[in-house]
Motif scaffolding. Structure first.
Motif, PDB file in Angstrom:
ATOM      1  N   ARG A 147       0.822  -1.207   0.000  1.00 12.77           N
ATOM      2  CA  ARG A 147       0.000   0.000   0.000  1.00 12.77           C
ATOM      3  C   ARG A 147       0.858   1.260   0.000  1.00 12.77           C
ATOM      4  NH1 ARG A 147      -4.630  -2.526   3.995  1.00 12.77           N
ATOM      5  NH2 ARG A 147      -5.893  -3.444   2.316  1.00 12.77           N
ATOM      6  N   GLU A 148       1.996   1.205   0.658  1.00 11.60           N
ATOM      7  CA  GLU A 148       2.905   2.349   0.643  1.00 11.60           C
ATOM      8  C   GLU A 148       3.425   2.633  -0.771  1.00 11.60           C
ATOM      9  OE1 GLU A 148       6.013   1.634   3.438  1.00 11.60           O
ATOM     10  OE2 GLU A 148       4.665   1.677   5.185  1.00 11.60           O
ATOM     11  N   ARG A 149       3.530   1.601  -1.576  1.00 13.40           N
ATOM     12  CA  ARG A 149       3.989   1.774  -2.950  1.00 13.40           C
ATOM     13  C   ARG A 149       2.840   2.129  -3.895  1.00 13.40           C
ATOM     14  NH1 ARG A 149       8.996   0.034  -5.069  1.00 13.40           N
ATOM     15  NH2 ARG A 149       9.037  -0.073  -7.368  1.00 13.40           N
ATOM     16  N   GLY A 150       1.649   2.226  -3.368  1.00 13.29           N
ATOM     17  CA  GLY A 150       0.502   2.583  -4.184  1.00 13.29           C
ATOM     18  C   GLY A 150      -0.138   1.420  -4.890  1.00 13.29           C
TER      19      GLY A 150
ATOM     20  N   GLU B  59      -3.665  -4.660 -10.707  1.00 21.35           N
ATOM     21  CA  GLU B  59      -2.266  -4.283 -10.476  1.00 21.35           C
ATOM     22  C   GLU B  59      -1.284  -5.130 -11.280  1.00 21.35           C
ATOM     23  OE1 GLU B  59      -1.381  -1.714  -8.905  1.00 21.35           O
ATOM     24  OE2 GLU B  59      -3.176  -1.194  -7.751  1.00 21.35           O
ATOM     25  N   PHE B  60      -1.772  -6.076 -12.098  1.00 24.51           N
ATOM     26  CA  PHE B  60      -0.889  -7.016 -12.786  1.00 24.51           C
ATOM     27  C   PHE B  60      -1.014  -6.936 -14.297  1.00 24.51           C
ATOM     28  CE2 PHE B  60      -2.060  -9.017  -8.718  1.00 24.51           C
ATOM     29  CZ  PHE B  60      -0.800  -9.221  -8.169  1.00 24.51           C
ATOM     30  N   ASP B  61       0.064  -7.394 -14.965  1.00 27.88           N
ATOM     31  CA  ASP B  61      -0.073  -7.711 -16.376  1.00 27.88           C
ATOM     32  C   ASP B  61      -0.655  -9.123 -16.483  1.00 27.88           C
ATOM     33  OD1 ASP B  61       1.986  -9.562 -15.979  1.00 27.88           O
ATOM     34  OD2 ASP B  61       3.497  -8.412 -17.078  1.00 27.88           O
ATOM     35  N   THR B  62      -0.658  -9.676 -17.667  1.00 23.22           N
ATOM     36  CA  THR B  62      -1.315 -10.979 -17.860  1.00 23.22           C
ATOM     37  C   THR B  62      -0.522 -12.147 -17.302  1.00 23.22           C
ATOM     38  OG1 THR B  62      -0.333 -11.121 -20.070  1.00 23.22           O
ATOM     39  CG2 THR B  62      -2.564 -10.192 -19.904  1.00 23.22           C
ATOM     40  N   HIS B  63       0.678 -11.894 -16.767  1.00 23.19           N
ATOM     41  CA  HIS B  63       1.502 -12.978 -16.200  1.00 23.19           C
ATOM     42  C   HIS B  63       1.745 -12.780 -14.706  1.00 23.19           C
ATOM     43  CE1 HIS B  63       2.323 -13.431 -20.523  1.00 23.19           C
ATOM     44  NE2 HIS B  63       2.528 -14.694 -20.229  1.00 23.19           N
ATOM     45  N   PHE B  64       0.881 -11.966 -14.061  1.00 26.34           N
ATOM     46  CA  PHE B  64       0.968 -11.711 -12.618  1.00 26.34           C
ATOM     47  C   PHE B  64       2.227 -10.930 -12.245  1.00 26.34           C
ATOM     48  CE2 PHE B  64      -1.179 -15.954 -13.041  1.00 26.34           C
ATOM     49  CZ  PHE B  64      -2.468 -15.450 -12.956  1.00 26.34           C
ATOM     50  N   GLN B  65       2.764 -10.165 -13.191  1.00 27.06           N
ATOM     51  CA  GLN B  65       3.863  -9.243 -12.923  1.00 27.06           C
ATOM     52  C   GLN B  65       3.271  -7.901 -12.514  1.00 27.06           C
ATOM     53  OE1 GLN B  65       7.959  -7.712 -15.110  1.00 27.06           O
ATOM     54  NE2 GLN B  65       6.242  -8.352 -16.365  1.00 27.06           N
TER      55      GLN B  65
ATOM     56  N   ILE C  17       2.576  -4.179 -12.300  1.00 24.11           N
ATOM     57  CA  ILE C  17       2.767  -3.077 -13.242  1.00 24.11           C
ATOM     58  C   ILE C  17       3.631  -1.983 -12.615  1.00 24.11           C
ATOM     59  CG2 ILE C  17       1.547  -1.262 -14.516  1.00 24.11           C
ATOM     60  CD1 ILE C  17      -0.861  -3.232 -14.646  1.00 24.11           C
ATOM     61  N   LYS C  18       3.475  -1.751 -11.315  1.00 23.16           N
ATOM     62  CA  LYS C  18       4.218  -0.688 -10.638  1.00 23.16           C
ATOM     63  C   LYS C  18       5.563  -1.156 -10.092  1.00 23.16           C
ATOM     64  CE  LYS C  18      -0.092   1.611  -9.352  1.00 23.16           C
ATOM     65  NZ  LYS C  18      -1.038   1.937  -8.260  1.00 23.16           N
TER      66      LYS C  18
END
Length: 374
Positions: free
Chosen positions: A163-166, A322-328, A330-331
């Motif tokens: 949460r601190e990283r948004g 919060e993810f791309d299609t491979h659970f990476q 985005i932030k």
């Protein structure tokens, strides 16, 4: 060859480590507990339900609104692949009468021992009592767990850093949990720990077949878990129990119309319509008439779900957006999240472990492919 860290030594973390090490990378697993896979071992005490043998389309439907989020990963590593993987460890599996898939030994410990031996052979290093301390550089896979059974490791201590990283995190809630019922002391003392088998439960528009278990504080069991999200998210409706779902109301009425003779009501209900003592006790406890209507629609008033500390799993986690299609993330590029820390839930029946394994394989394969291109 890259050096990759995996945080969390549950099934998701161990599977991600295996995929990456098999691709030729140096992998170190960190886990803040004293030993790996504590919750996995606890699940294995009941037989270790690895996955389910039902058709894939049916299985995918068990994930509710998370199906779209998980489907690609599960199709890439489906139940057949999971069974083949277990067999490759020397763990023979079988399909139970319910369609669930179990190790022949009905334990998690033999599978875990074989798995850790394979990982060691691949050069994977395991550091226990070593915690994730926050985001930093370098590729990593986070398998930090959800929030159920926190004393076994899944304590959601990672949430503030996200949460601190948004990064949005959907609040955790109990899933596959016991629901409170205000039983009388007499009923609780007599029937706690006893099952109601071959019943049907209805809640709103949902209906499931299965069984439930009476506890001193409420009810739990497979049929309750299948309705868990509906019971939790839409409280206030009565839970209706059909004690004899294989009999129509007319057939039940015909059986109940037979002469009772000198039999007590309990004996008559046991003989005439094959109600078990807990079922007969539940009719009395709820003040339900022992006629065809009451037997097929016994109403129970539920309280809230019991706490996360005893829930089999949890709902909530890192938001799907919060993810791309491979659970990476985005932030946080290069950082992947897998398993129960993702925002999804499923009933028991093999669906929980299946998604944990599948998300780990899907994420780890993508990370390995990215590193290979570099």
């Amino acid at each position: 060859m890259a050096e990759i860290r995996v945080f969390g030594a549950g099934p998701s973390g161990l599977m991600a480590a295996e995929v990456l090490a098999s691709a030729g990378h140096r992998v170190t697993i960190h886990d803040h507990m004293a030993a790996p896979a504590r919750k996995f071992l606890l699940a294995g005490r009941g037989g270790l339900n690895l996955t389910h043998s039902e058709p894939l389309e049916t299985l995918l439907g068990r994930y509710g609104d998370a199906r779209r989020f998980l489907e690609t990963a599960i199709r890439a590593f489906p139940p057949d692949a999971l069974i083949d993987w277990a067999n490759g460890l020397g763990i023979e599996t079988f399909i139970g009468t319910s369609g669930r898939v179990f190790p022949r030994q009905m334990k998690a410990s033999p599978l875990l021992r074989a798995w850790l031996k394979r990982l060691a052979g691949l050069g994977v290093t395991l550091h226990t009592r070593s915690s994730w301390t926050g985001f930093d550089s370098g590729p990593a896979i986070l398998a930090l767990g959800g929030a159920s059974w926190p004393h076994l490791g899944s304590d959601a201590a990672w949430v503030p850093a996200f949460r601190e990283r948004g990064i949005a995190v959907t609040p955790f809630q109990p899933s596959n949990s016991r629901f409170a019922v205000n039983w009388s002391p007499v009923f609780a003392a007599k029937f706690a720990g006893q099952p109601l088998k071959n019943i049907a439960l209805s809640y709103g528009q949902q209906r499931v077949r299965g069984e439930l278990m009476i506890s001193r504080e409420g009810i739990e069991g497979g049929a309750i878990y299948a309705l868990s999200r509906h019971l939790r998210d839409n409280p206030g409706q009565p839970l209706l129990i059909d004690l004899r779902p294989d009999l129509s109301a007319d057939a039940l009425a015909a059986k109940l119309a037979r002469p009772r003779g000198k039999d007590s009501l309990s004996t008559f209900l046991r003989k005439a319509v094959r109600l078990s003592p807990p079922a007969i006790g539940l009719l009395r406890e709820t003040g339900t008439q022992p006629d065809e209507k009451g037997i097929k629609s016994l109403a129970v008033t539920l309280g809230p779900p019991m706490g996360l500390e005893r829930a089999i799993s949890s709902a909530g986690g890192v938001a799907r957006t919060e993810f791309d299609t491979h659970f990476q993330l985005i932030k946080a590029p290069g950082i992947y999240c897998v398993g129960e820390m993702l925002d999804w839930e499923a009933p028991t029946g093999g669906y929980l472990l299946q998604a944990c394994f599948s998300t780990a394989v899907w994420a780890a394969q993508h990370l390995a492919s990215i590193l290979e291109k570099r």
